[in-house]
Scaffold this active site. Structure first.
Site, mmCIF file in Angstrom:
data_model
loop_
_atom_site.group_PDB
_atom_site.id
_atom_site.type_symbol
_atom_site.label_atom_id
_atom_site.label_comp_id
_atom_site.label_asym_id
_atom_site.label_seq_id
_atom_site.Cartn_x
_atom_site.Cartn_y
_atom_site.Cartn_z
ATOM 1 N N ASP A 1 -57.053 -10.572 24.821
ATOM 2 C CA ASP A 1 -56.391 -9.663 23.883
ATOM 3 C C ASP A 1 -57.236 -9.600 22.613
ATOM 4 O O ASP A 1 -56.795 -10.010 21.533
ATOM 5 C CB ASP A 1 -54.974 -10.164 23.587
ATOM 6 C CG ASP A 1 -54.120 -10.180 24.840
ATOM 7 O OD1 ASP A 1 -53.968 -9.122 25.458
ATOM 8 O OD2 ASP A 1 -53.633 -11.256 25.225
ATOM 9 N N LEU B 1 -46.729 -18.388 32.695
ATOM 10 C CA LEU B 1 -47.995 -19.034 32.318
ATOM 11 C C LEU B 1 -49.015 -19.022 33.450
ATOM 12 O O LEU B 1 -48.659 -19.116 34.622
ATOM 13 C CB LEU B 1 -47.709 -20.484 31.904
ATOM 14 C CG LEU B 1 -46.712 -20.664 30.756
ATOM 15 C CD1 LEU B 1 -46.509 -22.151 30.470
ATOM 16 C CD2 LEU B 1 -47.176 -19.937 29.494
ATOM 17 N N VAL C 1 -60.021 -16.550 30.556
ATOM 18 C CA VAL C 1 -60.161 -17.268 31.831
ATOM 19 C C VAL C 1 -60.062 -16.232 32.947
ATOM 20 O O VAL C 1 -59.214 -15.335 32.904
ATOM 21 C CB VAL C 1 -59.067 -18.346 31.981
ATOM 22 C CG1 VAL C 1 -59.195 -19.060 33.322
ATOM 23 C CG2 VAL C 1 -59.162 -19.351 30.838
ATOM 24 N N GLU D 1 -53.623 -19.940 34.030
ATOM 25 C CA GLU D 1 -54.697 -20.810 33.523
ATOM 26 C C GLU D 1 -55.215 -20.370 32.154
ATOM 27 O O GLU D 1 -55.741 -21.182 31.399
ATOM 28 C CB GLU D 1 -55.875 -20.890 34.509
ATOM 29 C CG GLU D 1 -55.618 -21.772 35.704
ATOM 30 C CD GLU D 1 -54.987 -21.005 36.858
ATOM 31 O OE1 GLU D 1 -54.362 -19.939 36.621
ATOM 32 O OE2 GLU D 1 -55.112 -21.469 37.998
ATOM 33 N N GLY D 2 -55.079 -19.086 31.835
ATOM 34 C CA GLY D 2 -55.498 -18.622 30.508
ATOM 35 C C GLY D 2 -54.679 -19.327 29.423
ATOM 36 O O GLY D 2 -55.232 -19.876 28.458
ATOM 37 N N HIS D 3 -53.362 -19.346 29.605
ATOM 38 C CA HIS D 3 -52.500 -20.035 28.627
ATOM 39 C C HIS D 3 -52.823 -21.535 28.599
ATOM 40 O O HIS D 3 -52.845 -22.160 27.547
ATOM 41 C CB HIS D 3 -51.022 -19.883 29.012
ATOM 42 C CG HIS D 3 -50.534 -18.472 29.035
ATOM 43 N ND1 HIS D 3 -50.142 -17.835 30.187
ATOM 44 C CD2 HIS D 3 -50.355 -17.570 28.035
ATOM 45 C CE1 HIS D 3 -49.743 -16.611 29.914
ATOM 46 N NE2 HIS D 3 -49.866 -16.416 28.616
ATOM 47 N N SER E 1 -53.960 -12.768 33.959
ATOM 48 C CA SER E 1 -52.940 -12.080 33.168
ATOM 49 C C SER E 1 -51.601 -12.236 33.871
ATOM 50 O O SER E 1 -51.540 -12.207 35.111
ATOM 51 C CB SER E 1 -53.288 -10.589 33.064
ATOM 52 O OG SER E 1 -52.158 -9.850 32.643
ATOM 53 N N SER E 2 -50.545 -12.385 33.082
ATOM 54 C CA SER E 2 -49.202 -12.476 33.676
ATOM 55 C C SER E 2 -48.908 -11.217 34.476
ATOM 56 O O SER E 2 -48.170 -11.241 35.454
ATOM 57 C CB SER E 2 -48.156 -12.648 32.574
ATOM 58 O OG SER E 2 -48.495 -13.745 31.765
ATOM 59 N N GLY F 1 -44.920 -16.269 28.084
ATOM 60 C CA GLY F 1 -44.532 -16.942 29.317
ATOM 61 C C GLY F 1 -45.206 -16.405 30.558
ATOM 62 O O GLY F 1 -46.199 -15.687 30.492
HETATM 63 O O1 PAF Z 1 -50.333 -12.399 23.385
HETATM 64 C C1 PAF Z 1 -49.107 -12.539 23.550
HETATM 65 O O2 PAF Z 1 -48.642 -13.115 24.528
HETATM 66 C C2 PAF Z 1 -48.147 -11.943 22.525
HETATM 67 O O3 PAF Z 1 -48.606 -10.733 22.039
HETATM 68 C C3 PAF Z 1 -47.804 -12.919 21.380
HETATM 69 C C4 PAF Z 1 -49.024 -13.257 20.557
HETATM 70 C C5 PAF Z 1 -47.203 -14.187 21.959
HETATM 71 C C6 PAF Z 1 -46.772 -12.271 20.449
HETATM 72 O O4 PAF Z 1 -45.617 -11.923 21.129
#
Ligand code: PAF
Length: 285
Positions: free
Chosen positions: A153, A36, A179, A38-40, A188-189, A34
């Site tokens: 990651d 969120l 991104v 732009e990467g997500h 990053s969040s 969560g």
């Molecule tokens: O990358 C993340 O946000 C977390 O490590 C994941 C893959 C959702 C697992 O909790």
């Protein structure tokens, strides 16, 4: 805008998905914690292109945070996230509680192998055990055709690719590029926890990694490259180095003579948060 369905329980999610599967629809899955950005949303964008249906989960997984880490402080905003997910074209948003995901203390641990020995695996003991545990549960719950992970990651992605391969998990893993903000800082969040000054300094991380990539191309020694990248970050920011490492990718070993690509990865601690970033460098020949 497509209609977003939000579900909180595994049963609701599986009933919905069973209905869609009977119609032969393919499922793309974007697991997140969560807050969120732009990467997500770029993961969602890819998932939409490849699949009939996009499922996103938002779950801040306690199992992947160690004692004294930022589980409590991890940024959360469910309402804002639901709005962004709907705009991005997510079809189903799964937001389980910790009780739904972990109804009782489990006795089973999943231990990653050598790929977890360096980088965040070394500086956050048990972190990837917790990631693999929740990822396996989520894969079993969602049963996606394809799952989307960001290259920021990079260690997590490499470990999950091995996990899927070694345990014959059904989902395909899709790598999605990091991104960045205009000034190069990886989205990053956790960026929200940077002070104003730290936010101005933080692009020094990516600049230092790019300098490291040039040094790789020039054939510099691994130790010198790691040192010069670390020095550049420390010189240009108030961050302190958790690690800067140059490894084979995706094996994440120190043997870089037998790999097509290397990674320079780093973790940098600021006053209230710790940021990670990396650069992947193809090797010639
Ligand atoms: O990358 C993340 O946000 C977390 O490590 C994941 C893959 C959702 C697992 O909790």
């Amino acid at each position: 805008m497509k209609e977003l369905t939000i579900v909180h329980t595994i049963q609701e999610l599986q009933e919905l998905l069973n209905g869609h599967r009977r119609q032969g629809l393919t499922v793309g899955y974007v697991p997140t914690m969560g807050f969120l950005h732009e990467g997500h949303l770029s993961l969602v964008e890819q998932a939409r292109q490849h699949n009939d249906l996009v499922v996103m989960s938002i779950f801040v997984n306690p199992a992947q945070f160690g004692p004294g880490e930022d589980f409590e402080a991890y940024p959360r905003d469910a309402q804002r996230d639901a709005g962004l997910a709907a705009e991005a074209g997510v079809d189903i948003l799964f937001m389980p509680s910790a009780e739904e995901m972990y109804p009782q203390e489990g006795g089973i641990r999943i231990l990653p192998g050598a790929q977890a020995a360096e980088l965040c695996g070394a500086s956050r003991p048990g972190h990837f055990d917790g990631v693999l545990k929740v990822v396996l549960k989520l894969f079993n719950i969602v049963d996606p055709d394809r799952s989307y992970f960001g290259m920021k990651d990079a260690q997590q992605l490499a470990i999950i690719e091995t996990f899927v391969r070694d345990f014959n998990l059904r989902t395909a893993i899709v790598r999605v590029p990091t991104v960045r903000e205009q000034d190069g800082l990886a989205k990053s969040s956790r960026n929200v926890h940077l002070t104003e000054l730290e936010r101005m300094e933080a692009p020094a991380i990516q600049r230092a990694l790019q300098k490291g990539a040039l040094l790789v191309a020039e054939g510099a020694k691994v130790k010198d490259i790691e040192q010069q990248v670390a020095d550049a970050i420390v010189k240009n920011s108030s961050g302190s180095i958790d690690y800067v490492s140059l490894l084979a990718y995706p094996a994440l070993t120190r043997d870089i003579d037998n790999t097509n690509e290397v990674i320079i990865a780093c973790a940098v601690k600021f006053s209230k948060t710790r940021l990670i970033d990396n650069i992947i460098i193809p090797l010639k020949g």
